[in-house]
Motif scaffolding. Structure first.
Motif, PDB file in Angstrom:
ATOM      1  N   ARG A   1      41.219  31.654  52.386  1.00 44.39           N
ATOM      2  CA  ARG A   1      40.333  31.519  53.545  1.00 44.39           C
ATOM      3  C   ARG A   1      39.120  30.638  53.232  1.00 44.39           C
ATOM      4  O   ARG A   1      38.694  29.827  54.050  1.00 44.39           O
ATOM      5  N   PHE A   2      38.556  30.795  52.031  1.00 43.26           N
ATOM      6  CA  PHE A   2      37.348  30.038  51.661  1.00 43.26           C
ATOM      7  C   PHE A   2      37.648  29.189  50.428  1.00 43.26           C
ATOM      8  O   PHE A   2      37.197  29.477  49.316  1.00 43.26           O
ATOM      9  N   GLN A   3      38.440  28.147  50.626  1.00 41.01           N
ATOM     10  CA  GLN A   3      38.892  27.327  49.504  1.00 41.01           C
ATOM     11  C   GLN A   3      37.761  26.529  48.858  1.00 41.01           C
ATOM     12  O   GLN A   3      37.880  26.102  47.716  1.00 41.01           O
ATOM     13  N   GLY A   4      36.669  26.337  49.561  1.00 41.69           N
ATOM     14  CA  GLY A   4      35.556  25.590  48.986  1.00 41.69           C
ATOM     15  C   GLY A   4      34.645  26.423  48.110  1.00 41.69           C
ATOM     16  O   GLY A   4      33.727  25.885  47.474  1.00 41.69           O
ATOM     17  N   ASP A   5      34.865  27.739  48.049  1.00 45.09           N
ATOM     18  CA  ASP A   5      34.032  28.630  47.239  1.00 45.09           C
ATOM     19  C   ASP A   5      34.842  29.115  46.042  1.00 45.09           C
ATOM     20  O   ASP A   5      35.717  29.975  46.186  1.00 45.09           O
ATOM     21  N   PRO A   6      34.573  28.599  44.838  1.00 43.20           N
ATOM     22  CA  PRO A   6      35.397  28.968  43.672  1.00 43.20           C
ATOM     23  C   PRO A   6      35.204  30.412  43.215  1.00 43.20           C
ATOM     24  O   PRO A   6      36.044  30.945  42.484  1.00 43.20           O
ATOM     25  N   ASP A   7      34.093  31.050  43.612  1.00 39.64           N
ATOM     26  CA  ASP A   7      33.810  32.404  43.137  1.00 39.64           C
ATOM     27  C   ASP A   7      34.262  33.492  44.098  1.00 39.64           C
ATOM     28  O   ASP A   7      34.188  34.676  43.762  1.00 39.64           O
ATOM     29  N   VAL A   8      34.740  33.121  45.289  1.00 38.90           N
ATOM     30  CA  VAL A   8      35.043  34.146  46.284  1.00 38.90           C
ATOM     31  C   VAL A   8      36.209  35.019  45.839  1.00 38.90           C
ATOM     32  O   VAL A   8      36.291  36.196  46.210  1.00 38.90           O
ATOM     33  N   ARG A   9      37.103  34.490  45.018  1.00 35.57           N
ATOM     34  CA  ARG A   9      38.225  35.311  44.539  1.00 35.57           C
ATOM     35  C   ARG A   9      37.748  36.424  43.617  1.00 35.57           C
ATOM     36  O   ARG A   9      38.436  37.425  43.419  1.00 35.57           O
ATOM     37  N   TYR A  10      36.566  36.221  42.997  1.00 34.37           N
ATOM     38  CA  TYR A  10      35.981  37.264  42.159  1.00 34.37           C
ATOM     39  C   TYR A  10      35.143  38.236  42.989  1.00 34.37           C
ATOM     40  O   TYR A  10      35.245  39.452  42.827  1.00 34.37           O
ATOM     41  N   THR A  11      34.304  37.703  43.867  1.00 32.25           N
ATOM     42  CA  THR A  11      33.404  38.570  44.638  1.00 32.25           C
ATOM     43  C   THR A  11      34.166  39.478  45.599  1.00 32.25           C
ATOM     44  O   THR A  11      33.712  40.584  45.898  1.00 32.25           O
ATOM     45  N   ALA A  12      35.336  39.013  46.081  1.00 30.33           N
ATOM     46  CA  ALA A  12      36.140  39.861  46.967  1.00 30.33           C
ATOM     47  C   ALA A  12      36.585  41.134  46.252  1.00 30.33           C
ATOM     48  O   ALA A  12      36.687  42.204  46.864  1.00 30.33           O
ATOM     49  N   VAL A  13      36.850  41.028  44.952  1.00 27.30           N
ATOM     50  CA  VAL A  13      37.275  42.189  44.164  1.00 27.30           C
ATOM     51  C   VAL A  13      36.075  42.974  43.654  1.00 27.30           C
ATOM     52  O   VAL A  13      36.047  44.207  43.710  1.00 27.30           O
ATOM     53  N   SER A  14      35.041  42.265  43.168  1.00 25.96           N
ATOM     54  CA  SER A  14      33.882  42.959  42.596  1.00 25.96           C
ATOM     55  C   SER A  14      33.137  43.772  43.643  1.00 25.96           C
ATOM     56  O   SER A  14      32.497  44.776  43.318  1.00 25.96           O
ATOM     57  N   SER A  15      33.211  43.357  44.916  1.00 27.70           N
ATOM     58  CA  SER A  15      32.519  44.112  45.959  1.00 27.70           C
ATOM     59  C   SER A  15      33.089  45.517  46.100  1.00 27.70           C
ATOM     60  O   SER A  15      32.410  46.414  46.603  1.00 27.70           O
ATOM     61  N   PHE A  16      34.314  45.734  45.635  1.00 25.08           N
ATOM     62  CA  PHE A  16      34.903  47.074  45.656  1.00 25.08           C
ATOM     63  C   PHE A  16      34.799  47.760  44.300  1.00 25.08           C
ATOM     64  O   PHE A  16      34.309  48.883  44.210  1.00 25.08           O
ATOM     65  N   ILE A  17      35.256  47.117  43.254  1.00 25.48           N
ATOM     66  CA  ILE A  17      35.358  47.800  41.966  1.00 25.48           C
ATOM     67  C   ILE A  17      33.984  48.111  41.382  1.00 25.48           C
ATOM     68  O   ILE A  17      33.785  49.153  40.753  1.00 25.48           O
ATOM     69  N   PHE A  18      33.005  47.237  41.586  1.00 22.83           N
ATOM     70  CA  PHE A  18      31.659  47.506  41.076  1.00 22.83           C
ATOM     71  C   PHE A  18      30.791  48.201  42.131  1.00 22.83           C
ATOM     72  O   PHE A  18      30.211  49.248  41.874  1.00 22.83           O
TER      73      PHE A  18
END
Length: 734
Positions: free
Chosen positions: A350-367
């Protein structure tokens, strides 16, 4: 239970910042939940809903099938509501008053909404007037579900379980339940349990998460709302991740609760002798007069040392908890990893221009929604038996804030703190190694063997080291063949057939080379790993063996010790667990001298004889009754039938009128009015059928029992209500 509001709470030390704890206690359980703190008011409006499920007793016998706790045990249970003032003082929060409601009284009526005077604790204090402590308004709903045989629920259950395959997912029965319920959590609890029971929770969450991501415009707000997606993931982590929290956080949290090291770094909360700001000022003044006032210089030096010790205590705790979390990837339950992989892929597309979104999508839950709350309130996650004392609670708050920020990977982390002292403390962790550790951890818990992993710019190293290797090749045409030849005349493999090689595992591939830094002798894509299992010692008369099974061959590997072998098995299993072609059975011994040593089969391509273990402990041991969860969902649909009817009207309005949305329908998410309307009709039909079955069951039940019997004692309001309803029906019929 709905905690609505309070009136006239006492003001303690000039302030009142109240919150409530709600506890369900009984002979075999104690479950605690907590409201939010309401600042600067003694007439707080809480309006929070809590759910307690009365399940089987500790003495449950499977022969009795799915029964709730017996009547005697239910009658011994009670709901206790305690009101507290959230104090900033060192001695902790002040108790304001309590209310106790025995379940045996609640069972006589389905719903209570009333005001109650708060009562003091019976601790020998002087008697207080009932109205001295204020009053509390509650709405308590007690329901006893009668669960029919499984066939009764087939239409509704099948409709729910196919939700992940409905296009668009907003037209599915599961999504409709989330739309009509007053609270998303109300729908998430039975949905998650039902879909976990039937092994379909990952497709459901993937579908509703994809739909939510498509509606999200800003990557910084992804999964930040209280949507059905976030509530379902929260509930899944709560059910599936309890064992994970136990093995990860409990040891260090037990130590923090027992040792009581000082960790307060807020100057306002410190005593004068510990005040950091005062220490700095005194230190500056004493430096000027150091020659004339030696004793004061020593005092200042002592204060400076104390300051450093407090900061170091907190820093060490944060560092240790951060390390155990980021090293715990192999223990993360598989169902959570599958969900995280889906979230990461949806966000990245969905947000191909944001390289960190694949991390923040997960960290918003696990952390943010898993580790940080567990650290902050360990008793709510069954990590400690009681709420920590004030000093320990404050330490855990500081640790939780720091861990949450470390896991967020935000670009301006210091700015995320409102308090200047927290921003200063966080400078201890402004190093790239912490961000790298978080990314490695997030990669591991959201890993998959799919080829689209190659889209990631740089492979991340997960593990490397020296192991001994030999290879069993099934097909001579295998690409990447590395076979150790037997010594002439040798009848079986032995130590000489194993060569030391340097192994390297990334999130892309598993490779080995002759020495560290050499060109790889073999590179195995993660998607080609079908299983990783222990190898029985009898195969080569060697200990600490394991095998990495691929489509046409197997690698037989010896680790230096059993701990190292387990580490490799766990992490290899973790990164390959999403591979679609993973084996379900394997051979625990090698194929030597023309047969498998385990099952004696002579064909080298014979399917395995032993079920795969997965290499990881069974972290999820849930005892869920699918029929009972379907009954709970039926009850919700029945309760919110007016909302279902209103949603039907909204579908009709959207189908015939392509103009501005009417305000009364704006609360519903309806992407395809026609498909949604079809689903709604099916839901209503299923609910009506079950409603008729329940009505018939009640008629049959009350016909067989007499008023004044043990089943319906005199004063039973539910029986009186039924008799009154039947009289009205009879009069209407006449």
């Amino acid at each position: 239970m709905q905690v609505l509001e309070c009136q006239g709470l006492p003001i303690v030390n000039g302030q009142c910042d109240p919150y409530a704890t709600v506890t369900l206690t009984g002979p075999c359980r104690s479950e605690v939940k907590k409201t939010k703190v309401k600042k600067k008011t003694n007439n707080p409006q809480f309006d929070e809903v809590f759910y307690f499920e009365i399940t089987r007793p500790c003495s449950y016998n499977k022969k009795s099938h799915f029964e709730i706790e017996d009547a005697d045990e239910v009658d011994k249970m009670e709901i206790r509501i305690d009101l507290w003032n959230a104090s900033n003082l060192k001695f902790g929060d002040e108790f304001l008053g309590e209310l106790r409601l025995p379940l045996k009284f609640l069972r006589q009526s389905s719903s209570y909404e009333a005001w109650y005077f708060l009562q003091p604790r019976d601790n020998g204090n002087k008697a207080l007037k009932p109205d001295d402590l204020g009053s509390l308004r509650l709405n308590v709903v007690y329901t006893e579900d009668h669960v029919f045989p499984s066939d009764y629920y087939s239409p509704l259950r099948d409709l729910l379980l196919k939700s992940a395959d409905v296009e668009p997912v907003s037209a599915s029965a599961a999504h409709v339940l989330g739309e009509v319920c007053r609270e998303k959590q109300e729908a998430a609890i039975p949905l998650v349990r039902l879909f976990l029971h039937y092994g379909k929770i990952v497709p459901l969450i993937s579908a509703i998460a994809n739909a939510e991501v498509r509606r999200t415009q800003d990557p910084n707000t992804i999964f930040r709302g209280n949507s059905l997606t976030s509530k379902c993931i929260d509930e899944t982590m709560k059910l599936a991740g309890m064992h994970y929290l136990q093995v990860t956080l409990k040891p260090i949290l037990d130590e923090i609760c027992q040792v009581h090291k000082p960790c307060e770094i807020d100057p306002v909360k410190l005593k004068d002798a510990e005040n950091l700001e005062s220490n700095r000022i005194i230190q500056q003044r004493l430096a000027i007069n150091s020659q004339s006032i030696c004793t004061m210089s020593k005092a200042c030096s002592t204060s400076g040392v104390e300051e450093e010790r407090i900061w170091e205590n907190l820093r060490q705790y944060v560092d240790r908890i951060f390390t155990v979390i980021t090293k715990s990837g192999v223990s993360c339950p598989t169902v959570m990893c599958d969900i995280f992989f889906s979230l990461r892929e949806s966000a990245a597309k969905r947000f191909q221009g944001d390289p960190d979104v694949r991390y923040t999508a997960v960290s918003s839950f696990i952390f943010l929604r898993f580790f940080a709350p567990a650290i902050l309130s360990p008793n709510l996650f069954h990590l400690t038996p009681h709420h920590p004392d004030p000093q320990t609670s404050r330490t855990l708050t500081l640790i939780s804030k720091t861990i949450q920020t470390l896991g967020s990977l935000s670009k301006s982390k210091s700015a995320s703190f409102k308090e200047s002292y927290m921003a200063s403390f966080y400078d201890n962790f402004n190093e790239q190694k912490y961000a790298d550790a978080v990314k490695n951890f997030l990669e591991l818990i959201s890993s998959s063997g799919r080829k689209d992993h190659k889209s990631i710019e740089q492979p991340i190293l997960l593990k490397e080291g020296t192991l001994k290797l030999t290879v069993k090749t099934v097909d001579d045409n295998s690409s990447c063949r590395f076979m150790i030849k037997r010594a002439q005349g040798r009848k079986r493999f032995g130590m000489k057939n194993f060569k030391k090689r340097w192994f390297r595992l990334t999130n892309h591939e598993f490779t080995y080379q002759k020495s560290k830094g050499d060109h790889p002798l073999c590179s195995i894509p993660i998607e080609n790993i079908l299983a990783v299992e222990k190898l029985e010692e009898e195969s080569f008369k060697m200990k600490n063996m394991f095998q990495v099974i691929q489509p046409e061959r197997a690698l037989y590997i010896q680790a230096n010790n059993c701990v190292e072998a387990k580490d490799w098995i766990d992490i290899l299993t973790k990164v390959s667990q999403c591979n679609k072609k993973r084996l379900t059975v394997y051979h625990p011994s090698a194929y030597l001298n023309g047969h498998w040593l385990c099952c004696k089969a002579t064909a080298d391509n014979t399917p395995g004889c032993t079920p795969c273990t997965g290499g990881l402990p069974a972290n999820i041991q849930l005892d869920i009754d699918g029929d009972r969860e379907t009954e709970r969902i039926y009850s919700l649909f029945n309760l919110y039938m007016p909302q279902l009817e209103k949603m039907e009207e909204a579908c009709g309005s959207k189908s015939v009128y392509d103009g501005p949305e009417q305000e009364e329908y704006s609360t519903f998410v309806i992407d395809d009015p026609q498909e949604t309307y079809k689903t709604l009709k099916q839901i209503v039909a299923s609910v009506k059928t079950l409603e008729q079955e329940h009505a018939q069951y009640k008629r049959d039940k009350f016909k067989k029992t007499k008023y004044g019997s043990q089943e319906h004692p005199i004063g039973d309001k539910s029986f009186q209500s039924y008799i009154r309803q039947q009289s009205e029906i009879s009069a209407h019929s006449i």
